[in-house]
Write a protein that holds these residues in place. Sequence first.
Motif, PDB file in Angstrom:
ATOM      1  N   VAL A 286       0.843  -1.196   0.000  1.00  0.00           N
ATOM      2  CA  VAL A 286       0.000   0.000   0.000  1.00  0.00           C
ATOM      3  C   VAL A 286       0.877   1.245   0.000  1.00  0.00           C
ATOM      4  O   VAL A 286       0.637   2.203  -0.739  1.00  0.00           O
TER       5      VAL A 286
ATOM      6  N   GLU B 177       2.576   3.442  -3.015  1.00  0.00           N
ATOM      7  CA  GLU B 177       1.916   4.542  -3.707  1.00  0.00           C
ATOM      8  C   GLU B 177       2.297   5.907  -3.125  1.00  0.00           C
ATOM      9  O   GLU B 177       1.938   6.932  -3.691  1.00  0.00           O
ATOM     10  N   MET B 178       3.001   5.908  -2.025  1.00  0.00           N
ATOM     11  CA  MET B 178       3.353   7.165  -1.352  1.00  0.00           C
ATOM     12  C   MET B 178       4.702   7.692  -1.834  1.00  0.00           C
ATOM     13  O   MET B 178       5.584   6.924  -2.202  1.00  0.00           O
TER      14      MET B 178
ATOM     15  N   ASP C 130       4.510  12.713   0.829  1.00  0.00           N
ATOM     16  CA  ASP C 130       3.379  12.146   1.552  1.00  0.00           C
ATOM     17  C   ASP C 130       3.760  11.705   2.963  1.00  0.00           C
ATOM     18  O   ASP C 130       2.916  11.222   3.709  1.00  0.00           O
TER      19      ASP C 130
ATOM     20  N   ASN D  39      -1.614   9.884   6.177  1.00  0.00           N
ATOM     21  CA  ASN D  39      -1.815   9.619   4.748  1.00  0.00           C
ATOM     22  C   ASN D  39      -1.959   8.120   4.490  1.00  0.00           C
ATOM     23  O   ASN D  39      -2.767   7.695   3.666  1.00  0.00           O
TER      24      ASN D  39
ATOM     25  N   LEU E  49      -4.949   5.838   2.691  1.00  0.00           N
ATOM     26  CA  LEU E  49      -4.732   4.831   1.647  1.00  0.00           C
ATOM     27  C   LEU E  49      -5.295   3.478   2.059  1.00  0.00           C
ATOM     28  O   LEU E  49      -5.869   2.761   1.234  1.00  0.00           O
TER      29      LEU E  49
ATOM     30  N   HIS F 286      -7.976   1.389  -0.044  1.00  0.00           N
ATOM     31  CA  HIS F 286      -7.691   0.035  -0.523  1.00  0.00           C
ATOM     32  C   HIS F 286      -8.716  -0.966  -0.014  1.00  0.00           C
ATOM     33  O   HIS F 286      -9.020  -1.936  -0.704  1.00  0.00           O
TER      34      HIS F 286
ATOM     35  N   LYS G  12      -7.207   1.366  -7.822  1.00  0.00           N
ATOM     36  CA  LYS G  12      -6.232   1.766  -6.811  1.00  0.00           C
ATOM     37  C   LYS G  12      -5.335   2.911  -7.244  1.00  0.00           C
ATOM     38  O   LYS G  12      -4.778   3.595  -6.406  1.00  0.00           O
TER      39      LYS G  12
ATOM     40  N   ALA H 153      -6.172   6.079  -5.676  1.00  0.00           N
ATOM     41  CA  ALA H 153      -5.781   6.259  -4.273  1.00  0.00           C
ATOM     42  C   ALA H 153      -4.607   7.214  -4.156  1.00  0.00           C
ATOM     43  O   ALA H 153      -4.602   8.085  -3.298  1.00  0.00           O
ATOM     44  N   LYS H 154      -3.623   7.062  -5.000  1.00  0.00           N
ATOM     45  CA  LYS H 154      -2.448   7.926  -4.933  1.00  0.00           C
ATOM     46  C   LYS H 154      -2.826   9.365  -5.238  1.00  0.00           C
ATOM     47  O   LYS H 154      -2.379  10.299  -4.585  1.00  0.00           O
TER      48      LYS H 154
ATOM     49  N   LEU I  22      -4.226  11.568  -2.311  1.00  0.00           N
ATOM     50  CA  LEU I  22      -3.324  12.095  -1.278  1.00  0.00           C
ATOM     51  C   LEU I  22      -2.891  13.519  -1.587  1.00  0.00           C
ATOM     52  O   LEU I  22      -2.461  14.242  -0.710  1.00  0.00           O
TER      53      LEU I  22
END
Length: 85
Positions: free
Chosen positions: A30, A33-34, A38, A61, A65, A69, A77, A80-81, A84
């Motif tokens: 997960v 994606e950061m 972030d 953050n 996520l 998810h 998904k 999702a990024k 943020l």
Amino acid sequence: MGHVNKVSRVFTLSHVAEMLGEDEEWLFEVAEEMDTEDGQLWVVGVGEDGVRAFTDDGIENLKELIAIHKDTPASSKNAAKRSLR
């Protein structure tokens, strides 16, 4: 005066997984994606490859996520990024 770093502590991925009651390997994926912006970064020690860590903001953050998810089908998904930012 230049940039002042406001980060006073970071938490390792394993610690955050325990804090949040989540599987560490899943959380690692997960967190992929950061970005640094972030609140996710790598901590490197002598003889180590490094370990993923999070600032306080990064944990918040990451919680967002996690919720995305758990509520979003796998095909969505990438959204999702973007959330943020």
